[in-house]
Design an enzyme around this catalytic site. Structure first.
Site, PDB file in Angstrom:
ATOM      1  N   GLU A 175       1.055  -1.281  -0.008  1.00 40.47           N
ATOM      2  CA  GLU A 175      -0.087   0.046   0.013  1.00 40.47           C
ATOM      3  C   GLU A 175       0.855   1.107  -0.052  1.00 40.47           C
ATOM      4  O   GLU A 175       0.441   2.417   0.390  1.00 40.47           O
ATOM      5  CB  GLU A 175      -1.038   0.071   1.322  1.00 40.47           C
ATOM      6  N   HIS A 251      -4.320   1.483   7.424  1.00 43.30           N
ATOM      7  CA  HIS A 251      -3.062   1.676   6.994  1.00 43.30           C
ATOM      8  C   HIS A 251      -2.366   2.322   8.098  1.00 43.30           C
ATOM      9  O   HIS A 251      -2.910   2.825   9.205  1.00 43.30           O
ATOM     10  CB  HIS A 251      -2.959   2.866   6.236  1.00 43.30           C
ATOM     11  N   CYS A 375      -2.931  11.089   3.786  1.00 41.57           N
ATOM     12  CA  CYS A 375      -3.265  10.208   2.640  1.00 41.57           C
ATOM     13  C   CYS A 375      -3.111  11.108   1.362  1.00 41.57           C
ATOM     14  O   CYS A 375      -2.777  10.408   0.498  1.00 41.57           O
ATOM     15  CB  CYS A 375      -4.871   9.709   2.921  1.00 41.57           C
TER      16      CYS A 375
HETATM   17  O1  SUG Z   1      -7.775   2.720   0.220  1.00 44.47           O
HETATM   18  N1  SUG Z   1     -10.633   5.160   0.302  1.00 44.47           N
HETATM   19  C1  SUG Z   1      -9.162   4.743   0.247  1.00 44.47           C
HETATM   20  C2  SUG Z   1      -8.713   5.693   1.381  1.00 44.47           C
HETATM   21  C3  SUG Z   1      -7.261   5.903   1.301  1.00 44.47           C
HETATM   22  C4  SUG Z   1      -6.643   6.476   2.649  1.00 44.47           C
HETATM   23  N2  SUG Z   1      -4.859   6.235   2.401  1.00 44.47           N
HETATM   24  C5  SUG Z   1      -4.368   6.299   3.327  1.00 44.47           C
HETATM   25  N3  SUG Z   1      -4.450   6.084   4.582  1.00 44.47           N
HETATM   26  N4  SUG Z   1      -2.778   6.627   3.237  1.00 44.47           N
HETATM   27  C6  SUG Z   1      -8.874   3.260   0.632  1.00 44.47           C
HETATM   28  O2  SUG Z   1      -9.614   2.605   1.447  1.00 44.47           O
HETATM   29  C7  SUG Z   1     -12.788   4.610  -0.725  1.00 44.47           C
HETATM   30  C8  SUG Z   1     -13.478   4.847  -2.214  1.00 44.47           C
HETATM   31  C9  SUG Z   1     -14.915   4.700  -1.889  1.00 44.47           C
HETATM   32  O3  SUG Z   1     -15.526   3.748  -0.981  1.00 44.47           O
HETATM   33  O4  SUG Z   1     -15.690   5.114  -2.920  1.00 44.47           O
HETATM   34  C10 SUG Z   1     -11.234   4.328  -0.770  1.00 44.47           C
HETATM   35  O5  SUG Z   1     -10.804   3.785  -1.582  1.00 44.47           O
END
Ligand code: SUG
Length: 451
Positions: A175, A251, A375
């Site tokens: 990730e 994460h 993020c």
């Molecule tokens: O991968 N949300 C992302 C959020 C990423 C956050 N990144 C970090 N913590 N670095 C994920 O879960 C949600 C999309 C949706 O539900 O429409 C989403 O992909």
């Protein structure tokens, strides 16, 4: 030593930003499924943060969003005919897959790649490995375009070493920088790279979460450390506490953040936390290492997940040569909605540690999908030669901020629901916008519709 900076490359929110509830284990994503989104507002909120960091004197870059809906992925799944046919058939037969192929999730560039600065690598080049993000289908289709975008921003082989993503299987689930933190004295000096993983894929007897997926494996983290040519005694692998993954910490950057000589984390962030601290202190080697640990009695893990206190950016505001360390913590406005968190932050900046200022941003559009300030950014440490070799058209200044804001105003919708994802006009709007963007940022042809 060359002057070296930590640049932040934020993801520009794409025109299809929506809430589809795609990320099991990410509580905000699940809770906000089908809520009306505002792509224009989302993009402008992100740009405001970028501009503010630029105004603080930091190097701030921007990474282009991806082509969505991703017709090419839908065609690989057997949908055919015109683009409009593909969208209509997918919407009818597999709306959840269409939503996955339409997600603007590349905005969270902390998941775009793992980056190791040249001071840490044996060939003295900056290394990039795009994250395969194979834990979630909608994110697993990002890494090829991410690789092309990174190569067009950091396009000089003499200074930059680009690797392909790891094998796309959950054994090597990766990730990116969301599970990677670097500690150092000065940015230009060799640092300690901390890789945080959720489980060991090849040993089922080892601890792992039971409710939600562990997206990052130890095997993936080790492969990246090897291919980035990192020094063994400056590389640390730590396991995330599996219990908190089950509470929504999908994460490591949801529960810990580090910068230079500071680690700011919850007391339950890691498995065998005391060992992790010892390993870090030993590898760091100097006695000015600060660990700011927040106890559960002060802020519960659930509160941390809701407020995104730890999904903050720690920005060094003193320059490399100044002896007194000074950092600003960048938090989402959600931290102000919780009294305990707000009070904690006030005490944090008043206490005897390098963090002495707070900046608050309204990132609600991204936060609804579980994406806070940290993020949205990919950190790239660059010395002056590497910075000069970086595509300067992707570095925010007043002019680029204005140009991008106008570009968003011109091309983005201010409301989007799931039904809109099948609208062929949205695809046309998105491609038109991205085609223009590649010219603004001088990226060349990075999208499949351009190749
Ligand atoms: O991968 N949300 C992302 C959020 C990423 C956050 N990144 C970090 N913590 N670095 C994920 O879960 C949600 C999309 C949706 O539900 O429409 C989403 O992909």
């Amino acid at each position: 030593m060359k002057k070296t900076v930590e640049a932040n490359f934020d993801g520009l929110v794409g025109p299809t930003h929506n809430y589809a509830g795609l990320s099991i284990g990410n509580i905000a994503s699940t809770n906000n499924q089908s809520v009306l989104s505002n792509p224009k507002k989302a993009a402008l909120q992100g740009l405001t943060k970028m501009k503010s960091l630029h105004d603080m004197g930091l190097v701030q870059g921007v990474l282009a969003p991806q082509e969505r809906p991703d017709i090419h992925s839908l065609r690989k799944l057997g949908f055919n005919g015109t683009d409009a046919d593909v969208l209509a058939k997918a919407a009818k037969e597999v709306p959840f897959i269409l939503a996955s192929c339409a997600s603007a999730s590349s905005m969270w560039t902390a998941n775009a790649a793992t980056v190791s600065p040249s001071a840490d690598t044996a060939d003295n080049r900056v290394h990039f490995t795009p994250a395969n993000l194979c834990s979630k289908f909608h994110r697993s289709i990002e890494h090829e375009t991410t690789g092309r975008i990174l190569k067009s921003v950091f396009g000089n082989d003499e200074h930059f070493n680009h690797h392909p993503a790891l094998f796309s299987t959950t054994h090597f689930g990766d990730e990116g920088a969301a599970n990677h933190t670097r500690f150092c004295n000065q940015y230009g000096e060799q640092g300690v790279e901390l890789f945080v993983y959720g489980r060991e894929a090849f040993d089922a007897a080892k601890p792992a979460p039971v409710k939600f997926p562990a997206r990052q494996t130890l095997e993936a983290s080790k492969a990246i450390a090897r291919q980035h040519l990192l020094h063994e005694n400056k590389t640390i692998f730590a396991q995330q506490n599996p219990n908190i993954i089950d509470k929504g910490v999908f994460h490591n950057d949801v529960i810990a953040v580090g910068n230079r000589n500071v680690l700011f984390c919850h007391e339950q962030a890691f498995l065998n936390q005391a060992n992790v601290y010892n390993n870090l202190r030993q590898a760091y080697g100097k006695d000015d290492f600060f660990i700011i640990e927040v106890p559960e009695s002060r802020i519960r893990v659930e509160t941390a997940v809701k407020s995104y206190l730890f999904n903050s950016q720690l920005l060094s505001t003193s320059n490399d040569s100044s002896s007194k360390e000074s950092m600003t913590i960048v938090v989402p406005s959600d931290c102000q909605s919780d009294q305990q968190v707000e009070r904690y932050l006030e005490e944090l900046v008043a206490a005897d540690n390098p963090i002495n200022d707070i900046k608050v941003f309204d990132l609600r559009q991204s936060m609804n999908n579980g994406g806070g300030p940290a993020c949205l950014r990919l950190r790239v440490v660059l010395n002056e030669t590497e910075l000069a070799a970086t595509n300067s058209n992707c570095l925010i200044d007043d002019l680029l901020f204005t140009t991008l804001s106008q570009w968003v105003e011109k091309h983005y919708r201010d409301r989007l629901i799931e039904a809109d994802l099948a609208d062929p006009q949205l695809l046309i709007e998105s491609r038109t916008a991205l085609d223009e963007l590649t010219q603004i940022l001088k990226l060349g042809s990075v999208y499949q519709f351009q190749i």
